[in-house]
Design an enzyme around this catalytic site. Structure first.
Site, PDB file in Angstrom:
ATOM      1  N   ALA A  66       4.086   1.298   1.991  1.00  0.00           N
ATOM      2  CA  ALA A  66       5.129   1.664   1.045  1.00  0.00           C
ATOM      3  C   ALA A  66       6.422   1.894   1.822  1.00  0.00           C
ATOM      4  CB  ALA A  66       4.739   2.948   0.329  1.00  0.00           C
ATOM      5  N   GLY A 105       0.005   0.313   0.836  1.00  0.00           N
ATOM      6  CA  GLY A 105       0.364  -0.557  -0.274  1.00  0.00           C
ATOM      7  C   GLY A 105       0.221  -2.026   0.092  1.00  0.00           C
ATOM      8  N   GLU A 108      -3.238  -2.831  -0.410  1.00  0.00           N
ATOM      9  CA  GLU A 108      -3.516  -2.774  -1.845  1.00  0.00           C
ATOM     10  C   GLU A 108      -3.004  -4.016  -2.575  1.00  0.00           C
ATOM     11  OE1 GLU A 108      -1.886   1.310  -2.130  1.00  0.00           O
ATOM     12  OE2 GLU A 108      -3.700   1.758  -3.269  1.00  0.00           O
ATOM     13  N   GLU A 128      -2.893   6.521   3.965  1.00  0.00           N
ATOM     14  CA  GLU A 128      -2.212   7.511   3.133  1.00  0.00           C
ATOM     15  C   GLU A 128      -2.661   8.942   3.405  1.00  0.00           C
ATOM     16  OE1 GLU A 128      -3.146   4.565   2.220  1.00  0.00           O
ATOM     17  OE2 GLU A 128      -1.577   3.671   0.995  1.00  0.00           O
TER      18      GLU A 128
END
Ligand SMILES: NC(=O)c1ccc[n+]([C@@H]2O[C@H](COP(=O)([O-])OP(=O)(O)OC[C@H]3O[C@@H](n4cnc5c(N)ncnc54)[C@H](O)[C@@H]3O)[C@@H](O)[C@H]2O)c1
Length: 693
Positions: A66, A105, A108, A128
């Site tokens: 992210a 992310g 993901e 995370e």
């Protein structure tokens, strides 16, 4: 086809579309990257000439996570979920082509592609948890569907990176492709998919691996139990586990909803705020406002270490680990032999865990030259003194060094608390003198306080900081004062802890409060570990403190089987009736009224005194910024990272509350206790330490 926006483009190789991200340095999922991916995915899906889409990144890595600078800001459309839905829901296969690191992310997004290929050097991970979070974009729901519950639990709660080979073995990566030929291989993989007529593989629809764990609570219970010590106090690992439980127990979309709920709780909570703060603090700590990055540094080809005791040996190991030769000087042959023997033993222990081979050990030991002659240090570029903590001895050593060591070399001391400005008066080149305060055990502890004396030159500071980085340490630049930053704050806590012994608390009461707050141990357990006889001189003892009496009774800490606590063979601590009696007698003599002190009071007095001392340190400009103090306490004393360090913690309590409480305790805090004017000012202005510029 062509540029979608400044950071994403779409190109064609025959009937295969190439969706590329080019957003240096790490292709993080900024708003622009999300917008480009969404638009590119839609265009490619709508284009009838396209049969499959390769998602690939330029530069050194696949999407590495992210955009952390967006944290805490209002969400900017499109959301990552929209991007993921466009990819996962597409009517043709998307293939993630992974190099570098597919993290957070990034992974993901890759999990929403229908297939994944990677070069062998690539790594995947969901880190995370290290920021007090969980993967909030489906990671906890999709990962176990591919790799199974146990591996998913391990990955999300450790945050560790898994190499491509293991990822391939676990099914996370469908095919390993040659290094340097990622795009061509991904295209070939896509063509083969189409030729073979393989179906779209949507991770969300996979069920067999989560089904295998359904109804098996014991998998989760065993995992929690095995990691209880590591996870103590942290919320995020538990929330990650619960999210994986949801993946097992619930249909995909319900699991996603649970993940979202848990994510928001973490994201808005104090722990994650603290962990994200620490993430930035660890980067800031290296910056010294008046020592810019382009300050010249001094090449260090050989280091001299004086004193082969507890610290000297550990410090030397750091340099041997990075291949720098060391000359170790002692006063006596047996001390030198003992010191080098301990170093060898420490290295040999690492061969048992497989970290080093015996050949590595030999290689490292060959870097050591022992001597009883300071004259051997003449050609060293850096000399670190680690002799007894005694001003006269240190000045004598520095005076000699001044005459021996070549000009331009750095003369460092590992003193814990002595005045480095005074040590520097022993030399004609005070600009070369600096403190390099390692923590014990020096080969293990990450913290280094680099102590700037009045005359220390900028190249000497820059070199010391740079060396710390090379040694794999985290360094804070601090100024000279008794105890510098870390120990000075420790003394402030000890003063309160000792005072409370006189008022009726026992060492184990105080230690428990500190341990339960999240530190690895309290002040008295720590003293027992370090040894109560540091600085104790048997000939001069006069039973005037609790500590002296304990030493006189040969209760000198863990090493003698007794100190504040009694210890069994395995060094398990037990409250000691002997210690209790000694304390009660001292308390009776002091005449202080005895009472039961609540855990709440213990904590407030210990912690708020630390905060107050931190504020004084800032006032005196001994630390550059509040977050540097936090770095020192997290890395040197085990302050729980989920509480962000004492200064961050103070901000969460509210500085006005801290001041009000300190005022309430008043005389109990000691006759020399004074509230820091800076702390008062910030409190009066409604400000936090974090607001200090
Ligand atoms: N032990 C800790 O936890 C710790 C932590 C940080 C800093 N320090 C500081 O590090 C320094 C060393 O502490 P230590 O715990 O390693 O002590 P130590 O007693 O284990 O070792 C000191 C060594 O220095 C040698 N020595 C004394 N005078 C010497 C001289 N003139 N020339 C050469 N060698 C000499 C001694 O023979 C001894 O082996 C002290 O200043 C101490 O305050 C200690």
């Amino acid at each position: 086809m062509g540029a979608i926006n400044a950071v994403v483009s779409l190109a064609a190789d025959g009937d295969i579309a190439i969706l590329s991200v080019n957003s240096p340095p790490v292709n993080a999922l900024s708003q622009q990257v999300r917008a480009g991916l969404l638009e590119g995915a839609r265009q490619a899906d709508a284009d009838k000439t396209v049969k499959a889409v390769v998602l690939i990144c330029d530069g050194k890595t696949f999407i590495a996570g992210a955009d952390i600078t967006e944290f805490g800001k209002p969400p900017a459309a499109p959301s990552l979920v929209e991007v993921q839905d466009a990819i996962e829901g597409a009517s043709k296969p998307f293939i993630a082509a992974i190099h570098g690191t597919a993290l957070g992310g990034g992974l993901e997004v890759a999990l929403c592609c229908h297939y994944r290929v990677a070069v062998p050097s690539a790594k995947c991970g969901l880190p995370e948890v290290n920021l007090g979070l969980l993967p909030g974009a489906g990671g906890t729901q999709r990962l176990p569907r591919i790799v199974g519950v146990e591996q998913a639990l391990d990955m999300v709660t450790s945050g560790k990176h898994v190499d491509a080979k293991s990822a391939h073995a676990a099914g996370l990566v469908d095919e390993l492709v040659p290094e340097g030929a990622l795009q061509a291989s991904a295209i070939a993989f896509a063509r083969k998919l189409i030729a073979d007529g393989r179906p779209l593989k949507r991770v969300r629809d996979l069920d067999d691996k989560v089904a295998a764990a359904r109804g098996k609570r014991e998998v989760f219970d065993a995992f929690r139990k095995a990691n209880a010590k590591k996870f103590r106090g942290f919320l995020a690992p538990e929330y990650n586990i619960r999210a994986i439980e949801a993946a097992v127990d619930k249909p995909f979309d319900d699991g996603l909803a649970t993940e979202r709920k848990l994510f928001i709780e973490l994201m808005t909570g104090t722990q994650s705020a603290a962990q994200r703060y620490v993430f930035f603090a660890e980067r800031q700590v290296w910056k010294v406002p008046d020592v810019p990055d382009d300050t010249p540094t001094i090449p260090v080809h050989r280091v001299g270490i004086i004193g082969a005791g507890t610290m000297g040996g550990g410090i030397a190991m750091n340099f041997a680990n990075i291949g720098v030769p060391i000359t170790m000087v002692e006063t006596k042959q047996d001390a030198l032999d003992r010191g080098l023997g301990v170093v060898r033993k420490n290295y040999e222990r690492s061969t048992k865990s497989g970290k080093l081979t015996m050949a590595d050990v030999d290689k490292r030991m060959q870097l050591f030259t022992g001597s009883l002659d300071l004259g051997q240090l003449a050609d060293c570029d850096l000399v670190i003194e680690a002799v007894f903590e005694n001003m006269d001895i240190k000045k004598d050593v520095f005076g000699k060094l001044d005459r021996i060591v070549k000009p331009g070399a750095i003369l460092a001391t590992n003193t814990s608390a002595l005045d480095i400005n005074e040590i520097a008066t022993a030399v004609k080149r005070p600009e070369a003198v600096i403190g390099m305060h390692f923590f014990s055990p020096a080969n293990v502890m990450r913290l280094l306080e680099v102590v700037r004396a009045k005359a220390t030159s900028k190249p000497v500071i820059a070199t010391s900081m740079q060396l710390a980085k090379k040694l794999g340490k985290i360094a804070a630049l601090v100024g000279v004062c008794p105890g510098f930053v870390g120990n000075r704050i420790l003394y402030a806590r000890s003063a309160q802890a000792n005072a409370m012994l006189m008022e009726g608390a026992m060492p184990w009461d105080i230690d428990k409060a500190i341990y339960d707050f999240g530190l690895p141990m309290g002040p008295f357990a720590m003293s027992d570990l370090a040894g109560l006889d540091i600085g104790w001189i048997p000939e001069k003892t006069s039973s005037s403190t609790i500590r002296e009496v304990l030493c006189e009774q040969d209760r000198r800490g863990q090493k003698t089987g007794a100190g504040f606590y009694d210890y069994d063979e395995q060094r398990n601590a037990k409250p000691s009736p002997v210690t209790e009696k000694i304390i009660r007698e001292f308390a009776a003599k002091s005449g202080a009224p005895q009472r039961t002190i609540s855990e709440h009071e213990i904590l407030e007095r210990c912690l708020f005194a630390q905060i107050n001392e931190g504020a004084k340190i800032l006032e005196e400009k001994i630390a550059i910024r509040p977050s540097d103090i936090d770095i020192v306490w997290i890395n040197g004393y085990g302050w729980p990272v989920y509480r962000g360090g004492p200064m961050f913690y103070a901000d969460t309590v509210g500085l006005a509350n801290v001041v009000a409480k300190l005022e309430d305790y008043g005389p109990k805090l000691g006759k020399n206790f004074a509230i820091s004017p800076l702390l008062r000012q910030l409190a009066a202005d409604g400000k936090r330490f974090q607001d200090m510029k």
